[in-house]
Design a protein around this motif. Structure first.
Motif, PDB file in Angstrom:
ATOM      1  N   UNK A  39       0.809  -1.214   0.000  1.00 12.70           N
ATOM      2  CA  UNK A  39       0.000   0.000   0.000  1.00 12.70           C
ATOM      3  C   UNK A  39       0.843   1.265   0.000  1.00 12.70           C
ATOM      4  N   UNK A  40       1.960   1.243   0.737  1.00 13.01           N
ATOM      5  CA  UNK A  40       2.844   2.412   0.786  1.00 13.01           C
ATOM      6  C   UNK A  40       3.480   2.664  -0.590  1.00 13.01           C
ATOM      7  N   UNK A  41       3.903   1.580  -1.251  1.00 15.01           N
ATOM      8  CA  UNK A  41       4.498   1.745  -2.585  1.00 15.01           C
ATOM      9  C   UNK A  41       3.462   2.278  -3.575  1.00 15.01           C
ATOM     10  N   UNK A  42       2.234   1.764  -3.490  1.00 12.75           N
ATOM     11  CA  UNK A  42       1.180   2.225  -4.401  1.00 12.75           C
ATOM     12  C   UNK A  42       0.832   3.686  -4.146  1.00 12.75           C
ATOM     13  N   UNK A  43       0.735   4.093  -2.880  1.00 11.44           N
ATOM     14  CA  UNK A  43       0.428   5.499  -2.581  1.00 11.44           C
ATOM     15  C   UNK A  43       1.564   6.411  -3.027  1.00 11.44           C
ATOM     16  N   UNK A  44       2.801   5.974  -2.840  1.00 12.04           N
ATOM     17  CA  UNK A  44       3.966   6.740  -3.323  1.00 12.04           C
ATOM     18  C   UNK A  44       3.868   6.958  -4.830  1.00 12.04           C
ATOM     19  N   UNK A  45       3.483   5.920  -5.577  1.00  7.93           N
ATOM     20  CA  UNK A  45       3.386   6.026  -7.030  1.00  7.93           C
ATOM     21  C   UNK A  45       2.279   6.981  -7.438  1.00  7.93           C
ATOM     22  N   UNK A  46       1.148   6.925  -6.741  1.00 10.18           N
ATOM     23  CA  UNK A  46       0.052   7.849  -7.038  1.00 10.18           C
ATOM     24  C   UNK A  46       0.510   9.288  -6.818  1.00 10.18           C
ATOM     25  N   UNK A  47       1.189   9.545  -5.711  1.00  9.44           N
ATOM     26  CA  UNK A  47       1.655  10.906  -5.417  1.00  9.44           C
ATOM     27  C   UNK A  47       2.684  11.392  -6.420  1.00  9.44           C
ATOM     28  N   UNK A  48       3.477  10.480  -6.969  1.00 11.07           N
ATOM     29  CA  UNK A  48       4.548  10.870  -7.885  1.00 11.07           C
ATOM     30  C   UNK A  48       4.065  11.050  -9.318  1.00 11.07           C
ATOM     31  N   UNK A  49       3.045  10.290  -9.732  1.00 14.45           N
ATOM     32  CA  UNK A  49       2.703  10.252 -11.150  1.00 14.45           C
ATOM     33  C   UNK A  49       1.323  10.775 -11.501  1.00 14.45           C
ATOM     34  N   UNK A  50       0.411  10.813 -10.592  1.00 17.34           N
ATOM     35  CA  UNK A  50      -0.966  11.168 -10.931  1.00 17.34           C
ATOM     36  C   UNK A  50      -1.154  12.679 -10.955  1.00 17.34           C
ATOM     37  N   UNK A  51      -2.088  13.176 -11.786  1.00 15.31           N
ATOM     38  CA  UNK A  51      -2.403  14.615 -11.797  1.00 15.31           C
ATOM     39  C   UNK A  51      -3.040  15.047 -10.487  1.00 15.31           C
ATOM     40  N   UNK A  52      -3.038  16.361 -10.246  1.00 18.49           N
ATOM     41  CA  UNK A  52      -3.425  16.902  -8.938  1.00 18.49           C
ATOM     42  C   UNK A  52      -4.800  16.458  -8.454  1.00 18.49           C
ATOM     43  N   UNK A  53      -5.892  16.642  -9.209  1.00 18.01           N
ATOM     44  CA  UNK A  53      -7.214  16.278  -8.666  1.00 18.01           C
ATOM     45  C   UNK A  53      -7.299  14.799  -8.291  1.00 18.01           C
ATOM     46  N   UNK A  54      -6.858  13.920  -9.188  1.00 13.97           N
ATOM     47  CA  UNK A  54      -6.915  12.485  -8.917  1.00 13.97           C
ATOM     48  C   UNK A  54      -6.015  12.112  -7.742  1.00 13.97           C
ATOM     49  N   UNK A  55      -4.835  12.727  -7.699  1.00 16.62           N
ATOM     50  CA  UNK A  55      -3.894  12.437  -6.612  1.00 16.62           C
ATOM     51  C   UNK A  55      -4.463  12.858  -5.262  1.00 16.62           C
ATOM     52  N   UNK A  56      -5.027  14.028  -5.202  1.00  9.01           N
ATOM     53  CA  UNK A  56      -5.537  14.546  -3.931  1.00  9.01           C
ATOM     54  C   UNK A  56      -6.742  13.759  -3.441  1.00  9.01           C
ATOM     55  N   UNK A  57      -7.656  13.426  -4.348  1.00  3.68           N
ATOM     56  CA  UNK A  57      -8.835  12.652  -3.941  1.00  3.68           C
ATOM     57  C   UNK A  57      -8.438  11.256  -3.470  1.00  3.68           C
ATOM     58  N   UNK A  58      -7.549  10.612  -4.212  1.00  2.00           N
ATOM     59  CA  UNK A  58      -7.095   9.273  -3.833  1.00  2.00           C
ATOM     60  C   UNK A  58      -6.374   9.295  -2.494  1.00  2.00           C
ATOM     61  N   UNK A  59      -5.509  10.294  -2.304  1.00  2.00           N
ATOM     62  CA  UNK A  59      -4.806  10.397  -1.026  1.00  2.00           C
ATOM     63  C   UNK A  59      -5.763  10.582   0.134  1.00  2.00           C
TER      64      UNK A  59
END
Length: 379
Positions: free
Chosen positions: A80-100
């Motif tokens: 889960x930590x690796x997946x969240x790190x990848x989302x924060x590094x690669x996803x655009x702002x709206x998708x990243x913020x909502x997912x986080x």
């Protein structure tokens, strides 16, 4: 391959509870629990292709593991930590913020179903926040690196374009020099040679003067060509010696001698300087000389003139160069030079922020070349 390696590394870490002997009373490490743990790691293979989908898949499989299997837990939710790190590094702002935000919201019920202790809650929030922060730092670093590389590429392209433009300007300058020096000398020599046989029969002393003029003009042309070729050489002998002359190119001070050589071809050449002469840089002075030289060459070759007059008028802010003849002007359509002489004059003037024009002389008779070079910076 990188994502596969990360998945294998996470799988190796999460295999630890199944290879280390366990204390009595702890949940049994069964094969079913291990296979389900592996299923929570497999999505990491596609983590950079679909970061949010991979994170959701991992959260779902972990939920199934916690509800369906009473197996050994993990010290940290590595996948889960690796997946969240990848989302924060690669996803655009709206998708990243909502997912986080959703991940942090899931932490609370997860802890409540596990131990329900505040210590576990704080620890989980910290490690997930750290993973998110590391992802953002990686994104910032990659963006900065990309910007630096893009800037370097732009600078390299700009330098290449500038070098190409400098090469083109230098080629044009060399072409002007190669045109001016031989063209002037050969024109004078041809006129003198054609007049020589006539003078031998009617005035031997004039024939001797004509041949002397041919010889002097040829030597002068060779000296100037040797000087220019010496400057164009890429290197010099190891001892520092060279056969190339070191004298500067001729300037306004050499114009009287130029006028005298042209006059020996039979033209009536006048020369006048007005105003207060100012010292000119070597390149500007050389441009003045070459402009007058080319204008006189055009007169000798094409104008069929009898009289030509050269005037240098120094004004408060500019130097006016005027060459006027009483001939028919250059016939560019059939002239051997193809009109390059006048083009060279305009190019020389433009190189020094000046202007050049040519056309009929005063009263529509003859031909006139007029060049203006600014002198404000030399006053």
């Amino acid at each position: 391959m990188t994502d596969v390696g990360v998945a294998l590394l996470v799988q190796a870490v999460m295999t630890t509870p199944w290879v280390i002997p366990r204390a009595p009373g702890l949940p049994e490490a069964t094969l079913t629990a291990y296979l389900l743990t592996t299923l929570t790691v497999v999505p990491l293979v596609w983590r950079r292709r679909a970061p949010v989908a991979v994170l959701c898949a991992i959260l779902v499989t972990q939920g199934v593991y916690g509800l369906a299997v009473d197996g050994p837990g993990q010290t940290l939710p590595y996948n889960g930590l690796v997946a969240l790190y990848t989302v924060a590094a690669l996803s655009p702002a709206p998708k990243r913020q909502i997912t986080g935000a959703l991940v942090f919201a899931v932490v609370f019920p997860s802890v409540a179903l596990n131990t329900g202790e505040a210590r576990e809650l704080v620890f989980s929030l910290i490690v997930f926040a750290a993973a998110y922060a590391m992802g953002r730092l990686t994104h910032t670093r990659q963006a900065y690196t990309a910007a630096v590389e893009d800037r370097a590429a732009q600078l390299e392209q700009a330098n290449r374009i500038e070098a190409e433009q400098a090469t083109a300007r230098e080629r044009a300058r060399i072409a002007r020099e190669m045109h001016d020096i031989p063209s002037h000398a050969v024109s004078i020599m041809i006129v003198q040679a054609e007049a020589g046989p006539v003078a031998v029969r009617s005035a031997p002393e004039r024939a001797e003067a004509a041949f002397d003029s041919i010889s002097e003009t040829g030597r002068d042309a060779m000296v100037q060509l040797r000087r220019m070729l010496g400057v164009m050489r890429e290197g010099e002998p190891a001892d520092g010696r060279t056969d190339a002359p070191r004298e500067p190119q001729p300037g306004p001070a050499a114009l009287p001698a130029l006028v005298e050589r042209v006059a020996r071809s039979g033209l009536d050449v006048g020369y006048e300087t007005t105003g207060r002469a100012v010292p000119l840089p070597l390149d500007t002075g050389a441009a003045v000389y070459r402009i007058v030289q080319e204008a006189l060459t055009n007169v000798v070759k094409h104008a069929a003139a009898r009289v030509v007059f050269v005037r240098l008028a120094y004004g408060p802010d500019a130097l006016d160069i005027t060459v006027t003849d009483d001939g028919r002007g250059p016939v560019t359509g059939t002239a051997p030079s193809g009109g390059h002489g006048l083009i060279g004059i305009r190019e020389r003037a433009a190189a020094h922020d000046g202007t050049a024009r040519s056309g009929p002389g005063p009263g529509g008779k003859g031909f006139e070349v007029h060049v203006t070079l600014p002198l404000g910076q030399y006053q």
